[in-house]
Design a protein around this motif. Structure first.
Motif, PDB file in Angstrom:
ATOM      1  N   LYS A   2     -10.673  -0.970 -13.203  1.00 38.82           N
ATOM      2  CA  LYS A   2      -9.637  -0.521 -12.618  1.00 38.82           C
ATOM      3  C   LYS A   2      -9.478   0.921 -12.220  1.00 38.82           C
ATOM      4  N   ARG A   3      -8.118   1.189 -12.024  1.00 44.93           N
ATOM      5  CA  ARG A   3      -7.988   2.381 -11.168  1.00 44.93           C
ATOM      6  C   ARG A   3      -8.527   3.910 -11.522  1.00 44.93           C
ATOM      7  N   LEU A   8      -4.964   7.787  -7.541  1.00 44.86           N
ATOM      8  CA  LEU A   8      -3.459   7.475  -7.636  1.00 44.86           C
ATOM      9  C   LEU A   8      -2.450   8.707  -7.713  1.00 44.86           C
ATOM     10  N   ARG A 118       0.312   1.667   1.152  1.00 42.03           N
ATOM     11  CA  ARG A 118      -0.193   2.219  -0.223  1.00 42.03           C
ATOM     12  C   ARG A 118       0.080   3.504  -0.252  1.00 42.03           C
ATOM     13  N   VAL A 128       3.807   1.445  -9.517  1.00 38.92           N
ATOM     14  CA  VAL A 128       2.808   1.982  -9.864  1.00 38.92           C
ATOM     15  C   VAL A 128       2.961   3.226 -11.062  1.00 38.92           C
ATOM     16  N   LEU A 160       2.716  -5.764  -4.290  1.00 36.11           N
ATOM     17  CA  LEU A 160       1.666  -4.779  -5.158  1.00 36.11           C
ATOM     18  C   LEU A 160       0.240  -5.358  -5.317  1.00 36.11           C
ATOM     19  N   TYR A 164      -2.210  -2.642  -4.321  1.00 33.34           N
ATOM     20  CA  TYR A 164      -2.903  -2.083  -5.299  1.00 33.34           C
ATOM     21  C   TYR A 164      -3.887  -3.013  -6.206  1.00 33.34           C
ATOM     22  N   ASP A 166      -6.432  -2.480  -7.312  1.00 30.42           N
ATOM     23  CA  ASP A 166      -7.365  -1.820  -8.064  1.00 30.42           C
ATOM     24  C   ASP A 166      -6.260  -1.304  -9.287  1.00 30.42           C
ATOM     25  N   VAL A 167      -5.199  -1.812  -9.374  1.00 31.07           N
ATOM     26  CA  VAL A 167      -4.079  -1.434 -10.513  1.00 31.07           C
ATOM     27  C   VAL A 167      -4.029  -2.864 -11.219  1.00 31.07           C
ATOM     28  N   TYR A 215      -5.127  -1.857   2.426  1.00 35.91           N
ATOM     29  CA  TYR A 215      -5.974  -0.965   1.478  1.00 35.91           C
ATOM     30  C   TYR A 215      -7.384  -0.845   2.233  1.00 35.91           C
ATOM     31  N   TYR A 218     -11.374  -1.312   0.906  1.00 37.55           N
ATOM     32  CA  TYR A 218     -11.530  -1.479  -0.329  1.00 37.55           C
ATOM     33  C   TYR A 218     -12.514  -2.603  -0.755  1.00 37.55           C
TER      34      TYR A 218
END
Length: 431
Positions: A2-3, A8, A118, A128, A160, A164, A166-167, A215, A218
């Motif tokens: 993940k992030r 971030l 984002r 987040v 979300l 996000y 990646d979150v 995003y 991505y």
């Protein structure tokens, strides 16, 4: 997986039915809902409450659970099943409270340009920050962060997941709308909205492009998505479930035709969309006959199972586990089961079976009972069922066989019985 925290940190600095900034708050006490103030960047002005179970792994999973318009995080805590499931499986629940006022009361922002950007100056960025806070304060697992919400909260869930990826590893949306469905704030109230007036119809490609543009560039994994809607919902029309399906199946490059269909409960019609490897990326569940009133009993558990959180061993960081003496025999993997009569009619009835583990965790269960004369099972779900005369034997189907010690899996198995509604005595055997 993940992030990346440095990204971030830079990014974060700059409807419907169903409130952050004072001195630094210490970590919340376990097994109670606690408000956290000053949890980080909060451009949306949200309030944050967190529920930390008594027993949890060293690096627990995190679930964000969001309310509908006119409600609160504390209300969603007390009115949903997620906290009880957190006690059972050892994950932490974050309950945000929206503060933006609309004709529908306080709602999560899914209409402004910032809410579709984002790192924008609105609610998604605040959520987040809450996740980051829990990761830092409780060693939360950044690879197991999930999100769910009802109505306005469901709409924010889609946002979300789009903004996000990646979150969040997965999300479960109750009574939501596709990401970017609302053009602007004037489009938000149901009475004037083009999004929820029952005629919204964009192509899957258009819906998918909205997510990809959230995003740009991505190329990592996308969160899996579970979608729920009541077939009689007139506030957020049922037709929008199909628009959500089109959005997310397009994002994953999947066919519009489901790979499998089934009924987890008699009134829940589920369509699953799997990739070529067999992994379900999107599933859509219709609650037949339901209006704008989700989640209903049992739906939170199905969301937890979709996330894979039901496979967690809660561990024992609070309090620490105690090693028994060598002379102590191992825990007995006993179990008990109870039949609950859910409803009945002239010629039949519905029964749900709750299974409770003894002093040891269950890996599986087998249930048996003997019917009185004139009774039988006409259909069932979530069990392998065989009958010999008046004796019934039911075995778990894998995903519902694991039950932590001392815990109960409500509605582990359900069935439709014929004849007079009678709750028989059940023998449970651990397997």
């Amino acid at each position: 997986m993940k992030r990346t925290r440095s990204i971030l940190a830079a990014v974060l600095s700059g409807l419907l039915l169903i409130t952050a900034w004072a001195a630094f708050a210490p970590p919340a006490a376990a097994a109670s809902l606690q408000e956290v103030t000053n949890f980080g960047d909060n451009p949306g002005g949200l309030r944050m409450h967190v529920y930390v179970p008594d027993t949890r792994p060293a690096s627990p999973a995190i679930l964000v659970a969001m309310h509908g318009c006119g409600r609160s995080g504390t209300g969603f805590y007390s009115g949903s099943e997620f906290a009880a499931l957190a006690d059972q499986y050892g994950f932490i629940v974050v309950y945000p409270t929206a503060t933006k006022q609309t004709a529908m009361g306080n709602c999560f922002d899914v209409w402004s340009a910032a809410s579709k950007t984002r790192g924008g100056g609105s609610d998604p960025a605040s959520v987040v920050s809450m996740v980051e806070y829990v990761e830092d304060q409780y060693n939360g697992d950044p690879n197991r962060v999930f999100v769910t919400g009802s109505s306005s909260g469901g709409m924010e869930t889609n946002a979300l997941l789009a903004l996000y990826p990646d979150v969040f590893a997965a999300g479960s949306v109750y009574m939501g709308v596709p990401f970017t469905c609302f053009a602007n704030e004037a489009d938000f109230p149901p009475q004037t909205s083009k999004c929820v007036n029952g005629s919204m119809d964009r192509t899957p490609q258009s819906w998918g492009d909205s997510v990809r543009q959230a995003y740009p560039g991505y190329s990592g994994p996308r969160p899996r998505v579970q979608l729920w809607h009541g077939s009689q919902d007139t506030l957020v029309p049922y037709q929008l479930l199909q628009e959500e399906v089109e959005q997310w199946t397009n994002v994953f490059g999947l066919s519009q035709n489901p790979t499998t269909t089934d009924r987890p409960q008699p009134s829940w019609e589920r369509k699953r969309f799997a990739d070529t490897g067999g992994t379900v990326r999107v599933e859509a569940i219709t609650a037949v006959g339901a209006g704008h009133a989700l989640p209903q009993t049992g739906m939170a558990r199905l969301a937890i199972e979709f996330f894979g959180l039901h496979q967690n061993d809660p561990g024992g960081t609070t309090p620490p586990a105690t090693t028994p003496p060598e002379t102590t025999p191992p825990p007995t993997r006993a179990c008990t089961a109870t039949v609950r009569i859910v409803s009945s009619w002239g010629s039949g009835w519905q029964g749900d079976v709750d299974v409770t583990a003894g002093t040891g965790a269950l890996n599986g269960w087998t249930l048996t009972w003997t019917w009185p004369a004139g009774q039988s099972i006409s259909s069932s779900w979530n069990a392998q069922v065989t009958s010999s005369g008046s004796t019934v034997t039911a075995r778990d189907v894998g995903w519902n066989g694991s039950i932590a010690a001392g815990q109960t899996r409500s509605a582990a198995w359900g069935f439709i019985g014929s004849g007079t509604a009678t709750a028989p005595a059940v023998t449970c055997t651990a397997t």
